[in-house]
Design a protein around this motif. Structure first.
Motif, PDB file in Angstrom:
ATOM      1  N   ALA A 389      29.842  81.923 -93.037  1.00  0.00           N
ATOM      2  CA  ALA A 389      31.230  81.553 -93.288  1.00  0.00           C
ATOM      3  C   ALA A 389      31.732  80.358 -92.252  1.00  0.00           C
ATOM      4  CB  ALA A 389      32.293  82.658 -92.872  1.00  0.00           C
ATOM      5  N   ARG A 390      33.033  80.023 -91.970  1.00  0.00           N
ATOM      6  CA  ARG A 390      33.226  78.917 -91.105  1.00  0.00           C
ATOM      7  C   ARG A 390      33.067  79.626 -89.672  1.00  0.00           C
ATOM      8  NH1 ARG A 390      37.706  80.678 -88.264  1.00  0.00           N
ATOM      9  NH2 ARG A 390      38.858  82.559 -89.236  1.00  0.00           N
ATOM     10  N   PRO A 391      32.819  78.509 -88.478  1.00  0.00           N
ATOM     11  CA  PRO A 391      32.473  78.999 -87.104  1.00  0.00           C
ATOM     12  C   PRO A 391      33.587  79.828 -86.825  1.00  0.00           C
ATOM     13  CG  PRO A 391      31.908  76.592 -87.553  1.00  0.00           C
ATOM     14  CD  PRO A 391      32.399  77.160 -88.995  1.00  0.00           C
ATOM     15  N   ARG A 392      33.596  80.844 -85.926  1.00  0.00           N
ATOM     16  CA  ARG A 392      34.499  81.618 -85.416  1.00  0.00           C
ATOM     17  C   ARG A 392      34.852  80.788 -83.957  1.00  0.00           C
ATOM     18  NH1 ARG A 392      35.850  85.319 -88.990  1.00  0.00           N
ATOM     19  NH2 ARG A 392      34.021  85.040 -90.515  1.00  0.00           N
ATOM     20  N   LEU A 393      36.201  80.758 -84.029  1.00  0.00           N
ATOM     21  CA  LEU A 393      36.762  80.239 -82.828  1.00  0.00           C
ATOM     22  C   LEU A 393      37.126  81.446 -81.771  1.00  0.00           C
ATOM     23  CD1 LEU A 393      38.189  77.847 -81.208  1.00  0.00           C
ATOM     24  CD2 LEU A 393      40.130  78.420 -82.354  1.00  0.00           C
ATOM     25  N   ILE A 394      36.319  81.532 -80.484  1.00  0.00           N
ATOM     26  CA  ILE A 394      36.305  82.313 -79.577  1.00  0.00           C
ATOM     27  C   ILE A 394      36.713  82.279 -78.168  1.00  0.00           C
ATOM     28  CG2 ILE A 394      34.807  84.147 -78.507  1.00  0.00           C
ATOM     29  CD1 ILE A 394      32.813  83.466 -80.986  1.00  0.00           C
ATOM     30  N   LEU A 395      37.881  82.890 -77.724  1.00  0.00           N
ATOM     31  CA  LEU A 395      38.276  82.701 -76.361  1.00  0.00           C
ATOM     32  C   LEU A 395      37.192  83.512 -75.486  1.00  0.00           C
ATOM     33  CD1 LEU A 395      40.211  81.693 -74.387  1.00  0.00           C
ATOM     34  CD2 LEU A 395      41.920  83.539 -74.812  1.00  0.00           C
ATOM     35  N   LEU A 396      36.709  82.798 -74.506  1.00  0.00           N
ATOM     36  CA  LEU A 396      35.580  83.540 -73.556  1.00  0.00           C
ATOM     37  C   LEU A 396      36.626  83.581 -72.315  1.00  0.00           C
ATOM     38  CD1 LEU A 396      32.938  84.537 -72.743  1.00  0.00           C
ATOM     39  CD2 LEU A 396      32.237  82.390 -72.637  1.00  0.00           C
ATOM     40  N   VAL A 397      36.614  84.738 -71.355  1.00  0.00           N
ATOM     41  CA  VAL A 397      37.232  84.904 -70.304  1.00  0.00           C
ATOM     42  C   VAL A 397      36.449  85.815 -69.419  1.00  0.00           C
ATOM     43  CG1 VAL A 397      39.459  85.907 -69.466  1.00  0.00           C
ATOM     44  CG2 VAL A 397      39.368  85.443 -71.829  1.00  0.00           C
ATOM     45  N   ASP A 398      36.028  84.890 -68.321  1.00  0.00           N
ATOM     46  CA  ASP A 398      35.426  85.361 -67.146  1.00  0.00           C
ATOM     47  C   ASP A 398      35.693  84.656 -66.030  1.00  0.00           C
ATOM     48  OD1 ASP A 398      33.132  86.151 -65.294  1.00  0.00           O
ATOM     49  OD2 ASP A 398      32.361  87.207 -67.000  1.00  0.00           O
ATOM     50  N   ASP A 399      35.728  85.140 -64.763  1.00  0.00           N
ATOM     51  CA  ASP A 399      36.123  84.577 -63.467  1.00  0.00           C
ATOM     52  C   ASP A 399      35.012  83.930 -63.054  1.00  0.00           C
ATOM     53  OD1 ASP A 399      35.069  86.723 -62.921  1.00  0.00           O
ATOM     54  OD2 ASP A 399      36.445  87.186 -61.642  1.00  0.00           O
ATOM     55  N   ILE A 400      33.730  84.068 -63.169  1.00  0.00           N
ATOM     56  CA  ILE A 400      32.390  83.415 -62.935  1.00  0.00           C
ATOM     57  C   ILE A 400      31.956  82.328 -63.802  1.00  0.00           C
ATOM     58  CG2 ILE A 400      30.098  84.103 -62.154  1.00  0.00           C
ATOM     59  CD1 ILE A 400      30.998  86.739 -61.410  1.00  0.00           C
ATOM     60  N   ALA A 401      32.036  81.220 -63.099  1.00  0.00           N
ATOM     61  CA  ALA A 401      31.682  79.876 -64.015  1.00  0.00           C
ATOM     62  C   ALA A 401      30.071  79.917 -64.405  1.00  0.00           C
ATOM     63  CB  ALA A 401      31.678  78.660 -63.160  1.00  0.00           C
ATOM     64  N   ASP A 402      29.219  80.715 -63.831  1.00  0.00           N
ATOM     65  CA  ASP A 402      27.903  80.697 -64.474  1.00  0.00           C
ATOM     66  C   ASP A 402      27.593  81.484 -65.719  1.00  0.00           C
ATOM     67  OD1 ASP A 402      27.033  78.674 -62.554  1.00  0.00           O
ATOM     68  OD2 ASP A 402      26.303  80.211 -60.872  1.00  0.00           O
ATOM     69  N   ALA A 421      38.175  80.514 -70.614  1.00  0.00           N
ATOM     70  CA  ALA A 421      39.524  80.833 -69.525  1.00  0.00           C
ATOM     71  C   ALA A 421      38.905  81.707 -68.355  1.00  0.00           C
ATOM     72  CB  ALA A 421      40.515  81.642 -70.234  1.00  0.00           C
ATOM     73  N   ALA A 422      39.266  80.966 -67.085  1.00  0.00           N
ATOM     74  CA  ALA A 422      38.732  81.585 -65.911  1.00  0.00           C
ATOM     75  C   ALA A 422      39.453  82.666 -65.215  1.00  0.00           C
ATOM     76  CB  ALA A 422      38.536  80.308 -65.099  1.00  0.00           C
ATOM     77  N   SER A 423      40.799  82.929 -65.854  1.00  0.00           N
ATOM     78  CA  SER A 423      41.553  84.086 -65.158  1.00  0.00           C
ATOM     79  C   SER A 423      42.398  84.585 -66.267  1.00  0.00           C
ATOM     80  CB  SER A 423      42.239  83.528 -64.336  1.00  0.00           C
ATOM     81  OG  SER A 423      43.337  82.564 -64.734  1.00  0.00           O
ATOM     82  N   ALA A 424      42.692  85.758 -66.140  1.00  0.00           N
ATOM     83  CA  ALA A 424      43.724  86.730 -66.881  1.00  0.00           C
ATOM     84  C   ALA A 424      45.118  85.792 -67.525  1.00  0.00           C
ATOM     85  CB  ALA A 424      44.295  88.003 -66.539  1.00  0.00           C
ATOM     86  N   GLU A 425      45.492  84.952 -66.404  1.00  0.00           N
ATOM     87  CA  GLU A 425      46.680  84.137 -66.572  1.00  0.00           C
ATOM     88  C   GLU A 425      46.289  82.999 -67.690  1.00  0.00           C
ATOM     89  OE1 GLU A 425      45.506  84.934 -63.831  1.00  0.00           O
ATOM     90  OE2 GLU A 425      46.994  86.300 -63.203  1.00  0.00           O
ATOM     91  N   GLU A 426      45.139  82.399 -67.511  1.00  0.00           N
ATOM     92  CA  GLU A 426      44.801  81.255 -68.493  1.00  0.00           C
ATOM     93  C   GLU A 426      44.674  82.060 -69.852  1.00  0.00           C
ATOM     94  OE1 GLU A 426      41.508  78.859 -67.569  1.00  0.00           O
ATOM     95  OE2 GLU A 426      41.979  78.849 -65.403  1.00  0.00           O
ATOM     96  N   ALA A 427      43.957  83.236 -70.001  1.00  0.00           N
ATOM     97  CA  ALA A 427      43.819  83.877 -71.278  1.00  0.00           C
ATOM     98  C   ALA A 427      44.951  84.196 -72.135  1.00  0.00           C
ATOM     99  CB  ALA A 427      42.859  85.156 -70.995  1.00  0.00           C
TER     100      ALA A 427
END
Length: 508
Positions: A389-402, A421-427
């Protein structure tokens, strides 16, 4: 005249009486005929309904009389056994099923004809499907039998995989203690050899200690192979584009082949992508190709690898060579651990590991000889990848960049689009983006944990698919709280787990 006249009147009265009785009988007969017609219509409708139900049943139902001829079929035989005819009423048992299959089933049919029910599973030699067939005597017609056949291929594949898992667990329990003690012995021997080499030794002794050290290290490698073979292994099928897979196999195999050995790879199936554990399959194929190379030796030779679709049920992979072929002992024992014909150069675990991987996937493996050399045939369940199907758009949330980078790369390799998103606020700020399909969040995000974050987002975006990932143990309260609401992936996250998560959502 008076007597005749009286007799005529009497006869007239009798004629009138008989006429009334005949009319009444005719009316009763007409009513009976009408009822019979209604009953006939009801029976025809019931027969049509019954036939419709039986034809919709995902199984073949048939009735064979005492002469071995089909008197009923629900016209589902070709769906169960490809290549057979559906219109088999009046056809003999052998003609309907084919001589080879019928010969295998005939003893069970004869047993049921004598009044004893029979049940068996068999593999159709044409399609490779696993079929379960029940023979039930027809008590109203001695010598006649009802036959019910169902396709249990997927059940058999799952059963095979489960049995192999149990065997691996038992082998791991048996070998783990021995391997530990053996490793300790090897360590002691290496230590003693090191001390011995520091002492003054006669001529030739250093060569002997060196050979001993090499043998000990080979024993260590053998322990590693045993650990890999008996340790926990899980088959993780992911969508594999077969054209890319075959293109990658060829250069890897060619690098290990001498110039006098040619390699050809052919494919004959219509599916662009299949659900396979690409890493395990690649390792197994390379192992088989290297075995074929060793069978050919220094003489010029050819290795053929072919892929084909077997009746939509199996992916059949055949590896053939022009070498010396399998010996009788190899045909009998080659799949047993530690059996080898290569002397000290072989560990006897190569084919065993391939066999183990195939069984874990629910497949089969067979060895044979041809007129020109050896042949190994692998059969794996043929499972086309879901239509993309169409590619899924996913919001990835983790505070560790690696970690975000690693998971992002896995998701993009699967064809999906990722917002980070690097934080809960950004998410929280990004969760309202239009077109968003998934939110995948770490559980530990600093002041606000991932469980509270997803709970907040779910309150205002109930249509979003939500999931968590964590390295916390399963007994941790946050892990337990998250698992009660959404899927939780253990870290480190791999592509197979992500694909399973996202395709489960697509299927739903």
């Amino acid at each position: 005249e008076a007597l005749l006249r009286a007799r005529s009147v009497e006869l007239s009265d009798q004629v009138l009486t008989y006429g009334e009785e005949l009319a009444l009988t005719n009316r009763h007969l007409a009513a009976t005929i009408s009822q019979l017609q209604e009953a006939k219509s009801a029976l025809i409708e019931m027969e049509a309904h019954t036939r419709l139900v039986t034809e919709m049943t995902p199984a073949h139902i048939g009735h064979v009389d005492s002469d071995g001829l089909y008197t009923f079929t629900n016209r589902r035989l070709s769906a169960l056994l490809p290549g057979r005819d559906n219109d088999i009423v009046g056809v003999s048992f052998e003609q309907a099923l084919g001589q080879k299959t019928a010969a295998h089933l005939r003893p069970h049919l004869d047993r049921a004809a004598r009044g004893k029910p029979a049940l068996l599973e068999f593999t159709d030699p044409v399609s490779g499907r696993r079929i379960r067939t029940a023979f039930t005597p027809d008590k109203r017609a001695p010598g006649s039998v009802y036959i019910l056949s169902t396709d249990v291929t997927e059940e058999a594949q799952a059963r095979t995989a489960l049995e192999q898992t149990h065997k691996r667990e038992m082998a791991a329990q048996l070998t783990s203690g021995l391997a530990h003690d053996f490793a300790n012995l090897l360590t002691i021997i290496l230590g003693l050899q090191a001390r011995l080499e520091k002492m003054p030794l006669p001529d030739g002794a250093h060569e002997l200690t060196g050979a001993t050290r090499m043998a000990v290290r080979r024993g260590g490698l053998l322990l590693d192979k045993i650990a890999n073979m008996t340790g926990t292994r899980e088959v993780r099928p992911t969508p594999v584009v077969m054209q890319d897979f075959l293109a990658n196999i060829s250069p890897l195999a060619q690098a290990a082949l001498p110039e006098t050995t040619t390699l050809s790879i052919q494919s004959d199936f219509a599916h662009r992508a299949l659900m396979l554990d690409a890493g395990s399959l690649q390792d197994g194929l390379l192992n088989l190709i290297l075995n074929a190379r060793d069978g050919i030796g220094t003489s010029p030779g050819e290795i053929k690898v072919s892929f084909r679709d077997v009746k939509g049920t199996w992916l059949e992979i055949a590896v053939e060579d022009t070498g010396c072929g399998f010996s009788d002992a190899a045909l009998t024992n080659a799949l047993n651990p530690f059996f080898t014909t290569k002397g000290d150069a072989g560990s006897g675990l190569g084919l065993t590991m391939v066999y183990d991987l195939v069984k874990l996937a629910g497949g089969t493996m067979g060895l044979s000889n041809t007129d020109t050399g050896a042949r190994v045939i692998l059969r794996l369940p043929l499972r086309p990848a879901l239509a993309e199907a169409r590619p899924r758009l996913i919001l990835l949330v983790d505070d560790i960049a690696d970690i975000r980078a690693q998971v992002r790369d896995l998701l993009t390799d699967l064809g999906h689009q990722v917002i980070e998103a690097a934080s809960a606020e950004e998410a929280e700020a990004l969760a309202d983006l239009p077109g968003l399909d998934w939110i995948l969040s770490d559980i530990r995000l600093g002041p606000v944990d991932g469980v509270d974050l997803l709970r907040s987002i779910a309150g205002r975006q109930p249509s979003l698919n939500l999931a968590l990932m964590t390295s916390l143990p399963t007994a941790d309260p946050l892990h337990v709280a998250g698992a009660q609401l959404w899927p939780v992936l253990p870290k480190p996250v791999d592509a197979g787990a992500l694909h399973h998560l996202l395709t489960a959502e697509i299927s739903q």
